[in-house]
Design a protein around this motif. Structure first.
Motif, mmCIF file in Angstrom:
data_model
loop_
_atom_site.group_PDB
_atom_site.id
_atom_site.type_symbol
_atom_site.label_atom_id
_atom_site.label_comp_id
_atom_site.label_asym_id
_atom_site.label_seq_id
_atom_site.Cartn_x
_atom_site.Cartn_y
_atom_site.Cartn_z
ATOM 1 N N TYR A 192 0.820 -1.212 0.000
ATOM 2 C CA TYR A 192 0.000 0.000 0.000
ATOM 3 C C TYR A 192 0.855 1.265 0.000
ATOM 4 O O TYR A 192 0.381 2.320 0.411
ATOM 5 C CB TYR A 192 -0.958 0.016 1.192
ATOM 6 C CG TYR A 192 -1.912 -1.151 1.185
ATOM 7 C CD1 TYR A 192 -2.912 -1.231 0.221
ATOM 8 C CD2 TYR A 192 -1.798 -2.177 2.107
ATOM 9 C CE1 TYR A 192 -3.778 -2.307 0.186
ATOM 10 C CE2 TYR A 192 -2.660 -3.255 2.092
ATOM 11 C CZ TYR A 192 -3.653 -3.320 1.126
ATOM 12 O OH TYR A 192 -4.502 -4.389 1.090
ATOM 13 N N GLY A 193 2.109 1.140 -0.445
ATOM 14 C CA GLY A 193 2.968 2.307 -0.507
ATOM 15 C C GLY A 193 3.333 2.880 0.835
ATOM 16 O O GLY A 193 3.877 3.973 0.922
ATOM 17 N N LEU A 194 3.024 2.162 1.912
ATOM 18 C CA LEU A 194 3.165 2.723 3.251
ATOM 19 C C LEU A 194 3.830 1.810 4.258
ATOM 20 O O LEU A 194 4.599 2.269 5.090
ATOM 21 C CB LEU A 194 1.769 3.062 3.813
ATOM 22 C CG LEU A 194 0.914 4.074 3.089
ATOM 23 C CD1 LEU A 194 -0.529 3.919 3.527
ATOM 24 C CD2 LEU A 194 1.406 5.468 3.356
ATOM 25 N N HIS A 195 3.507 0.536 4.202
ATOM 26 C CA HIS A 195 3.893 -0.358 5.285
ATOM 27 C C HIS A 195 4.933 -1.386 4.863
ATOM 28 O O HIS A 195 4.803 -2.001 3.814
ATOM 29 C CB HIS A 195 2.660 -1.077 5.828
ATOM 30 C CG HIS A 195 1.552 -0.143 6.190
ATOM 31 N ND1 HIS A 195 1.655 0.742 7.239
ATOM 32 C CD2 HIS A 195 0.347 0.082 5.622
ATOM 33 C CE1 HIS A 195 0.537 1.459 7.311
ATOM 34 N NE2 HIS A 195 -0.271 1.087 6.337
ATOM 35 N N HIS A 196 5.940 -1.542 5.709
ATOM 36 C CA HIS A 196 7.013 -2.490 5.443
ATOM 37 C C HIS A 196 6.689 -3.774 6.205
ATOM 38 O O HIS A 196 6.632 -3.763 7.427
ATOM 39 C CB HIS A 196 8.339 -1.912 5.913
ATOM 40 C CG HIS A 196 8.669 -0.611 5.240
ATOM 41 N ND1 HIS A 196 9.666 -0.470 4.300
ATOM 42 C CD2 HIS A 196 8.099 0.617 5.349
ATOM 43 C CE1 HIS A 196 9.702 0.770 3.870
ATOM 44 N NE2 HIS A 196 8.768 1.460 4.489
ATOM 45 N N LEU A 197 6.473 -4.865 5.490
ATOM 46 C CA LEU A 197 6.089 -6.120 6.138
ATOM 47 C C LEU A 197 7.276 -7.073 6.243
ATOM 48 O O LEU A 197 7.961 -7.329 5.253
ATOM 49 C CB LEU A 197 4.923 -6.773 5.379
ATOM 50 C CG LEU A 197 3.524 -6.381 5.893
ATOM 51 C CD1 LEU A 197 3.332 -4.891 5.966
ATOM 52 C CD2 LEU A 197 2.436 -7.015 5.062
ATOM 53 N N PHE A 198 7.474 -7.574 7.454
ATOM 54 C CA PHE A 198 8.642 -8.418 7.756
ATOM 55 C C PHE A 198 8.292 -9.901 7.732
ATOM 56 O O PHE A 198 7.368 -10.333 8.438
ATOM 57 C CB PHE A 198 9.202 -8.030 9.127
ATOM 58 C CG PHE A 198 10.290 -8.928 9.628
ATOM 59 C CD1 PHE A 198 11.539 -8.956 9.022
ATOM 60 C CD2 PHE A 198 10.064 -9.764 10.715
ATOM 61 C CE1 PHE A 198 12.550 -9.797 9.493
ATOM 62 C CE2 PHE A 198 11.070 -10.608 11.194
ATOM 63 C CZ PHE A 198 12.308 -10.615 10.582
ATOM 64 N N GLY B 168 0.112 -5.759 14.583
ATOM 65 C CA GLY B 168 -0.149 -5.610 13.148
ATOM 66 C C GLY B 168 1.182 -5.628 12.423
ATOM 67 O O GLY B 168 2.181 -5.146 12.964
ATOM 68 N N PRO B 169 1.223 -6.210 11.218
ATOM 69 C CA PRO B 169 2.490 -6.404 10.515
ATOM 70 C C PRO B 169 3.180 -5.104 10.103
ATOM 71 O O PRO B 169 4.408 -5.044 10.075
ATOM 72 C CB PRO B 169 2.086 -7.227 9.289
ATOM 73 C CG PRO B 169 0.631 -6.955 9.096
ATOM 74 C CD PRO B 169 0.070 -6.731 10.470
ATOM 75 N N GLY B 170 2.403 -4.085 9.778
ATOM 76 C CA GLY B 170 2.991 -2.809 9.380
ATOM 77 C C GLY B 170 3.546 -2.060 10.579
ATOM 78 O O GLY B 170 4.678 -1.563 10.555
ATOM 79 N N VAL B 171 2.762 -1.992 11.625
ATOM 80 C CA VAL B 171 3.186 -1.210 12.801
ATOM 81 C C VAL B 171 4.342 -1.873 13.552
ATOM 82 O O VAL B 171 5.195 -1.172 14.102
ATOM 83 C CB VAL B 171 2.006 -0.925 13.758
ATOM 84 C CG1 VAL B 171 1.006 0.022 13.100
ATOM 85 C CG2 VAL B 171 1.323 -2.191 14.226
ATOM 86 N N LEU B 172 4.394 -3.180 13.559
ATOM 87 C CA LEU B 172 5.496 -3.816 14.301
ATOM 88 C C LEU B 172 6.835 -3.549 13.622
ATOM 89 O O LEU B 172 7.840 -3.331 14.289
ATOM 90 C CB LEU B 172 5.239 -5.319 14.494
ATOM 91 C CG LEU B 172 5.545 -6.322 13.385
ATOM 92 C CD1 LEU B 172 7.010 -6.752 13.363
ATOM 93 C CD2 LEU B 172 4.670 -7.537 13.557
ATOM 94 N N SER B 173 6.827 -3.533 12.296
ATOM 95 C CA SER B 173 8.072 -3.246 11.584
ATOM 96 C C SER B 173 8.541 -1.840 11.904
ATOM 97 O O SER B 173 9.717 -1.606 12.158
ATOM 98 C CB SER B 173 7.861 -3.378 10.072
ATOM 99 O OG SER B 173 7.543 -4.710 9.738
ATOM 100 N N LYS B 174 7.593 -0.918 11.922
ATOM 101 C CA LYS B 174 7.950 0.466 12.210
ATOM 102 C C LYS B 174 8.496 0.583 13.633
ATOM 103 O O LYS B 174 9.522 1.223 13.865
ATOM 104 C CB LYS B 174 6.722 1.372 12.031
ATOM 105 C CG LYS B 174 7.052 2.841 12.077
ATOM 106 C CD LYS B 174 5.905 3.704 11.575
ATOM 107 C CE LYS B 174 6.341 5.168 11.536
ATOM 108 N NZ LYS B 174 5.224 6.070 11.177
#
Length: 219
Positions: free
Chosen positions: A93-99, A142-148
């Motif tokens: 989504y151009g926003l979230h980095h998924l690990f 959440g996968p996006g927020v945990l990476s951040k």
DNA sequence: AAGAGGATGAACT
DNA sequence: GTTCATCCTCTTG
């Protein structure tokens, strides 16, 4: 100010998961075994640690939900074809980095997406990275927020989690998880995968507050 | 060269 | 429940 449950530097003494943990031919089994393990990152002397509480397995070539379905090789999926123990990090989504953690052998595109973690150490750093002032599940559920929160970005794609100098790794701390406390469900956000969307390849620690509340997560 | 859409999260109504 | 931010990747031409 947020106090850590465990001093960050303690995690440096725990044994890192070795290559053999990741090279299992059964990515679904690895997704379950990752529950309860601790993800550790060290960037700029900041050590953060968090317990893995939710995972999902993806398996080429048959699984149509997998980016590398049908063993499709592209610039992005190339990382999934690496040997077990490498990081697969991509942008959605151009926003979230998924690990993700790559598993099995070279040329087999299997991976486990880490979907949620429970913060243990370095919580002040995580809050700063997330722009939050108090600890709530929003921090790492959440996968996006945990990476951040953990400082993981796309530039870490392809890195070797087993390398001695890796800033991202996983450890075993003796945490026990009874099989009955592993909750199983369908993967989130993979409706495009047809029948494969129904595979029960999402796993979480039953009753853990830090499990994501994703749309369509169902249970 | 251009267009569509995504393994999400947050802020809305 | 719905909307939308935001940009890379892949497909199509």
């Amino acid at each position: 100010m947020q106090s850590d449950l465990i001093p960050p530097e303690n995690w440096l003494d725990h044994p890192r998961l070795t290559r053999c943990f990741y090279t299992s031919a059964d990515v679904v089994a690895v997704a379950k075994k990752l529950l309860g393990k601790v993800l550790v990152t060290q960037f700029d002397q900041q050590i953060c640690a968090a317990r893995v509480v939710e995972t999902e397995a993806y398996r080429a070539p048959d699984d149509q939900a997998c980016h590398a379905a049908n063993n499709r090789r592209t610039a992005r999926t190339e990382t999934m074809f690496k040997a077990g123990g490498h990081a697969y990090v991509y942008l959605v989504y151009g926003l979230h980095h998924l690990f993700n953690v790559v598993t099995y052998r070279e040329e087999a595109a299997h991976a486990v997406l880490i979907r949620a973690v429970e913060p243990l150490s370095g919580i002040t750093t995580m809050l700063e990275r997330r722009g939050l002032t108090s600890v709530k599940t929003q921090l790492t559920a959440g996968p996006g927020v945990l990476s951040k929160a953990m400082g993981i970005y796309r530039r870490h794609d392809g890195s070797d989690l087993c390398a001695a100098d890796s800033p991202i790794w996983l450890v075993e701390d003796g945490h026990r998880l009874a099989p009955k406390n592993i909750q199983t469900g369908t993967r989130v956000g993979v409706d495009y995968a047809g029948a494969d969307a129904l595979r029960p390849w999402r796993f979480s620690i039953r009753g853990n507050t830090w499990v994501s509340k994703a749309k369509g997560s169902g249970r």
